[in-house]
Design a protein around this motif. Structure first.
Motif, PDB file in Angstrom:
ATOM      1  N   LYS A  95     -48.554 -11.397  42.866  1.00 38.28           N
ATOM      2  CA  LYS A  95     -48.438 -11.420  41.406  1.00 38.28           C
ATOM      3  C   LYS A  95     -47.485 -10.329  40.929  1.00 38.28           C
ATOM      4  CE  LYS A  95     -53.184 -13.117  40.999  1.00 38.28           C
ATOM      5  NZ  LYS A  95     -54.555 -12.826  40.519  1.00 38.28           N
ATOM      6  N   LEU A  96     -47.564  -9.166  41.563  1.00 39.04           N
ATOM      7  CA  LEU A  96     -46.670  -8.078  41.164  1.00 39.04           C
ATOM      8  C   LEU A  96     -45.222  -8.416  41.501  1.00 39.04           C
ATOM      9  CD1 LEU A  96     -46.249  -5.312  39.951  1.00 39.04           C
ATOM     10  CD2 LEU A  96     -46.711  -4.300  42.202  1.00 39.04           C
TER      11      LEU A  96
ATOM     12  N   LYS B 104     -42.348  -8.274  38.781  1.00 41.13           N
ATOM     13  CA  LYS B 104     -41.150  -7.438  38.966  1.00 41.13           C
ATOM     14  C   LYS B 104     -39.879  -8.261  38.799  1.00 41.13           C
ATOM     15  CE  LYS B 104     -41.306  -4.907  42.722  1.00 41.13           C
ATOM     16  NZ  LYS B 104     -41.673  -4.475  44.086  1.00 41.13           N
ATOM     17  N   GLN B 105     -39.878  -9.459  39.355  1.00 41.53           N
ATOM     18  CA  GLN B 105     -38.710 -10.322  39.204  1.00 41.53           C
ATOM     19  C   GLN B 105     -38.496 -10.670  37.732  1.00 41.53           C
ATOM     20  OE1 GLN B 105     -39.394 -13.652  41.813  1.00 41.53           O
ATOM     21  NE2 GLN B 105     -39.678 -12.332  43.599  1.00 41.53           N
ATOM     22  N   ALA B 106     -39.606 -10.904  37.024  1.00 38.55           N
ATOM     23  CA  ALA B 106     -39.508 -11.235  35.605  1.00 38.55           C
ATOM     24  C   ALA B 106     -38.947 -10.063  34.815  1.00 38.55           C
ATOM     25  CB  ALA B 106     -40.877 -11.623  35.070  1.00 38.55           C
TER      26      ALA B 106
ATOM     27  N   LEU C  16     -36.090   1.220  39.377  1.00 36.24           N
ATOM     28  CA  LEU C  16     -37.470   1.639  39.126  1.00 36.24           C
ATOM     29  C   LEU C  16     -38.431   0.467  39.252  1.00 36.24           C
ATOM     30  CD1 LEU C  16     -37.006   4.030  36.056  1.00 36.24           C
ATOM     31  CD2 LEU C  16     -37.763   4.679  38.355  1.00 36.24           C
ATOM     32  N   ILE C  17     -38.042  -0.658  38.696  1.00 36.08           N
ATOM     33  CA  ILE C  17     -38.893  -1.850  38.764  1.00 36.08           C
ATOM     34  C   ILE C  17     -39.028  -2.329  40.206  1.00 36.08           C
ATOM     35  CG2 ILE C  17     -39.020  -4.289  38.118  1.00 36.08           C
ATOM     36  CD1 ILE C  17     -37.690  -3.462  35.443  1.00 36.08           C
ATOM     37  N   GLU C  18     -37.910  -2.356  40.914  1.00 35.28           N
ATOM     38  CA  GLU C  18     -37.922  -2.817  42.305  1.00 35.28           C
ATOM     39  C   GLU C  18     -38.855  -1.976  43.167  1.00 35.28           C
ATOM     40  OE1 GLU C  18     -37.297  -4.926  45.701  1.00 35.28           O
ATOM     41  OE2 GLU C  18     -36.729  -5.457  43.633  1.00 35.28           O
ATOM     42  N   GLY C  19     -38.974  -0.689  42.866  1.00 36.92           N
ATOM     43  CA  GLY C  19     -39.786   0.205  43.679  1.00 36.92           C
ATOM     44  C   GLY C  19     -41.268   0.199  43.362  1.00 36.92           C
ATOM     45  N   LEU C  20     -41.698  -0.590  42.425  1.00 34.24           N
ATOM     46  CA  LEU C  20     -43.112  -0.603  42.058  1.00 34.24           C
ATOM     47  C   LEU C  20     -43.969  -1.232  43.152  1.00 34.24           C
ATOM     48  CD1 LEU C  20     -42.969  -1.691  38.294  1.00 34.24           C
ATOM     49  CD2 LEU C  20     -43.298   0.613  39.226  1.00 34.24           C
TER      50      LEU C  20
ATOM     51  N   ARG D 216     -34.208 -16.886  38.962  1.00 29.69           N
ATOM     52  CA  ARG D 216     -35.514 -17.089  39.574  1.00 29.69           C
ATOM     53  C   ARG D 216     -36.532 -16.135  38.986  1.00 29.69           C
ATOM     54  NH1 ARG D 216     -36.069 -16.373  45.351  1.00 29.69           N
ATOM     55  NH2 ARG D 216     -38.031 -17.441  45.026  1.00 29.69           N
ATOM     56  N   ASN D 217     -37.661 -16.718  38.618  1.00 31.76           N
ATOM     57  CA  ASN D 217     -38.803 -15.964  38.140  1.00 31.76           C
ATOM     58  C   ASN D 217     -38.517 -15.121  36.908  1.00 31.76           C
ATOM     59  OD1 ASN D 217     -40.539 -16.787  40.372  1.00 31.76           O
ATOM     60  ND2 ASN D 217     -39.202 -15.520  41.611  1.00 31.76           N
ATOM     61  N   ALA D 218     -37.469 -15.435  36.176  1.00 35.25           N
ATOM     62  CA  ALA D 218     -37.165 -14.653  34.977  1.00 35.25           C
ATOM     63  C   ALA D 218     -38.199 -14.967  33.912  1.00 35.25           C
ATOM     64  CB  ALA D 218     -35.777 -14.993  34.475  1.00 35.25           C
ATOM     65  N   ASP D 219     -38.957 -13.984  33.545  1.00 38.00           N
ATOM     66  CA  ASP D 219     -40.046 -14.198  32.599  1.00 38.00           C
ATOM     67  C   ASP D 219     -39.502 -14.422  31.208  1.00 38.00           C
ATOM     68  OD1 ASP D 219     -42.969 -12.280  31.755  1.00 38.00           O
ATOM     69  OD2 ASP D 219     -42.164 -14.128  30.975  1.00 38.00           O
ATOM     70  N   ARG D 220     -39.876 -15.575  30.626  1.00 38.29           N
ATOM     71  CA  ARG D 220     -39.332 -15.892  29.322  1.00 38.29           C
ATOM     72  C   ARG D 220     -39.904 -15.019  28.228  1.00 38.29           C
ATOM     73  NH1 ARG D 220     -39.891 -21.212  27.422  1.00 38.29           N
ATOM     74  NH2 ARG D 220     -42.047 -20.808  27.863  1.00 38.29           N
TER      75      ARG D 220
END
Length: 696
Positions: free
Chosen positions: A414-415, A419-421, A469-473, A602-606
């Motif tokens: 889920k994370l 993150k992708q979103a 920063l997001i990628e490293g979560l 891909r997986n871009a959160d609207r």
């Protein structure tokens, strides 16, 4: 001599063989029907689907072959984008034989975009209008009457004056209404938003604009002033109307929005308690305060709902004949009456019985209409909107609790999906938008429920840094304090609130709340009574039960909630403020695209992309919705949690597993709560303008 049983057995075998043969013939017969696929805009899709179902029942034929009409709900902007790329069946769904957008403007855009790609035109004949509905500026009755409705008219210049005057309502004796607030939809995909943008340019020039006007400082200043009056950009008119009806039932509708650009038909629907323009509205309770329609005095545009038979390689001669025959059926008096009974004017503009003052609209209007400009000019206006639109301050809040560590299909967690979103959102936003990032639960002994990993600041110089920063979560072992963190996030955005910008919180979360703060009802009350409008948009990565709390949070702040449903495709289902697909209709969802003709994001959160539909003139957020069955059990559980939240009961989503079904009291102000969650998802609909996430 007859042997007992032999004759009967032989007869039975012959009968079975004959039945099997007939079944095969019937199956072949259905597959032999000429398929007539119609891509329809939302405003009429449910009605269109019902008409098609009745038409199919009449056994239409082309020559010796039967005809089967199917209506697919595809928002006008989405269909234009797909056709401009020659319609990819894998991502866009069944290829249409007929395209019926809400307005001719989209046909002009399609021709422009295909010419830019050196592709043949798909529109070789003049399309026929099926029904008409002019663009209006709708206002709550007290506000409209304060401006002189119905004798006086209001134009875009008046909207600028009202929005630019902090004392606009005070001067008219109504300081309690607060500042003037304008609602508009996204012109990249919504017809009312596109027509409002076009109308603004016409008003700025006081004549049909030309290409040079798009760079004229006086013209762009006029357009920007209108855009800065926008309180938020709705992804659909239905988003505004559902929020307005909810606020109206709480007695605060006049402080939610002052005016909304929409089609005349939607005014009629709202005033009849049907904000989503459904064929079978489950809660037909009219609002306390009607909307009244102003017809822009500079001239307005008509949603003429053209019926375009496509001159495409995938359309054969029999399909064209079938499409022409179906058009004749649509223009017949009995079917035109069905359009009139749905609030449309006829194909030649004649107002029907519903076009009257009692419904908030005027049959002798509009007195001035404008033809749409060229496709090249419309495209230029859309491009300019990305530079002139209202900017946003966005706080991304990401749940990194253990609840987000669950693995989804496709081996993503889920994370991972969240993150992708979030990373995709950074690409969709403009460099002039400001972004901050929080995570929760906090990984430091700060005493706070969250940790700020990036303060609020312009995105332009920080895209790569924030992306890293997001990628490293990664997930932590703590429990998710959803309510406490939401309260803090809204307070933080409110503390830096700028009325010249859109101010929003985006939650990417499991929906779970395991914290000492379990007072959902208190949080909802705070969000409903905010002094400044900070909207919360959420994407739920948990179960339907867990998503209900996030939906309530979003609704209380006049935002929206989406359900992450597919880790491999990045698709998300809208869980609130949507409209139902018409009976017999079909809707399908397609991946988001980073730009026109580009690869899916891909997986871009609207929800995060909702802050801005574009980072440049080309980027657009897209969605197709797929047809869903409605889960009665889930809807009942969701309704019960709503009931608890509204009544003060501290029942939480985790209690729903043991909560027995109870009949709900039918209080008028709680009519919206009796509708199951499934009925509030955007899976297409008659009005809702296909839901896309762009933060409003």
């Amino acid at each position: 001599m007859k042997v007992p049983g032999v004759t009967n057995s032989r007869a039975l075998a012959i009968t079975l063989a004959f039945a099997i043969a007939m079944d095969a013939l019937i199956a072949v017969g259905y597959s032999w029907c000429v398929p007539l696929v119609v891509a329809s805009s939302q405003e009429k899709s449910a009605l269109f689907a019902e008409i098609a179902r009745d038409y199919n029942a009449s056994s239409p034929r082309v020559g010796l072959r039967c005809v089967h009409v199917s209506v697919n709900l595809v928002r006008s902007g989405d269909a234009e984008d797909a056709l401009a790329r020659d319609w990819d069946r894998a991502s866009d769904g069944p290829r249409p034989v007929v395209w019926s957008p809400a307005a001719k403007s989209w046909l002009l855009l399609l021709q422009q975009h295909r010419a830019e790609r050196h592709l043949s035109s798909l529109i070789s004949t003049t399309p026929t209008s099926l029904a008409n509905s002019p663009l209006v500026v709708a206002m709550p009755r007290p506000m409209a009457e304060a401006l002189g409705w119905p004798d006086q008219n209001v134009g875009f210049s008046d909207l600028i004056s009202l929005a630019g005057d902090a004392e606009a309502w005070s001067r008219r004796g109504h300081a309690e209404w607060g500042p003037f607030r304008l609602g508009k939809t996204n012109p990249m995909s919504s017809t009312s938003g596109l027509h409002a943008l076009m109308g603004t340019y016409f008003a700025a020039v006081n004549a049909p604009p030309v290409e040079a006007d798009l760079s004229n400082p006086k013209v762009t200043a006029f357009v920007q002033d209108v855009e800065y009056a926008v309180v938020h950009y709705g992804d659909s008119v239905a988003t505004f109307l559902v929020n307005l009806l909810e606020a109206d039932r709480r007695g605060v509708g006049l402080t939610y929005v002052s005016a909304i650009a929409m089609e005349e038909k939607q005014v009629i629907d709202y005033n009849n308690g049907n904000p989503r323009s459904l064929l079978d509205n489950p809660n037909p309770l009219p609002p306390r305060t009607q909307l009244l329609a102003f017809y822009p005095e500079e001239g307005t545009f008509i949603a003429d709902h053209p019926y375009a038979i496509l001159d495409a390689p995938w359309v054969d001669t029999l399909q064209r004949e079938a499409a022409q025959a179906f058009l004749g059926h649509l223009l017949s008096p009995p079917v035109q009456l069905r359009f009139a009974n749905a609030g449309f004017r006829s194909y030649d503009g004649t107002p029907g019985a519903l076009i009257n003052r009692d419904n908030g609209v005027l049959p002798d209007q509009p007195r001035l209409t404008q033809p749409p400009p060229s496709g090249r000019l419309i495209e230029g206006m859309q491009r300019s909107w990305n530079a002139l639109r209202k900017r946003a301050d966005v706080l991304l809040v990401i749940d990194v609790s253990a609840a987000m560590g669950g693995q989804l299909p496709g081996r993503a967690t889920k994370l991972d999906l969240a993150k992708q979103a979030a990373a995709a959102a950074l690409e969709y936003l403009s460099g002039e938008d400001q972004v901050a990032i929080w995570i929760y639960p906090s990984r430091v002994a700060s005493g706070r429920s969250y940790e700020e990993i990036a303060p609020l600041g312009p995105l332009a110089s920080r895209r790569e840094t924030l992306g890293s920063l997001i990628e490293g979560l990664s997930t932590s072992s703590g429990d998710p304090p959803l309510y406490m963190t939401t309260r803090a996030a809204v307070a933080s955005v409110a503390g830096t609130f700028d009325r010249k910008r859109i101010n929003a919180v985006v939650l990417l979360a499991s929906g779970q709340n395991n914290d000492r703060d379990a007072n959902l009802q208190g949080l909802l009350r705070e969000l409903q009574n905010q002094e400044v409008p900070v909207r919360v948009f959420g994407v739920a990565y948990g179960t339907q039960e867990e998503a209900v709390a996030m939906q309530l949070i979003a609704e209380a702040s006049h935002g929206a909630t989406y359900e992450a449903s597919d880790a491999t495709s990045g698709r998300h289902r809208r869980r609130s403020h949507g409209s139902m697909a018409g009976r017999g209709g079909h809707s399908a969802r397609r991946p988001l695209r980073a730009h026109r003709g580009g690869q899916p994001a891909r997986n871009a959160d609207r929800a995060t992309a909702r802050v801005s539909t574009s980072a440049s003139g080309a980027r657009r957020v897209r969605q197709r919705t797929r047809r869903r069955d409605h889960a009665e059990g889930s809807g009942n559980r969701a309704t019960r949690l709503r009931g608890h939240a509204q009544s003060g009961d501290r029942g939480e989503a985790r209690h729903l597993r043991t909560y027995r079904r109870q009949p709900r009291a039918a209080h008028p102000d709680e009519a919206r709560l009796s509708q199951p969650v499934a009925d509030r998802r955007v899976v297409g609909g008659a009005s809702g303008e296909h839901e896309e996430m762009s933060i409003r």
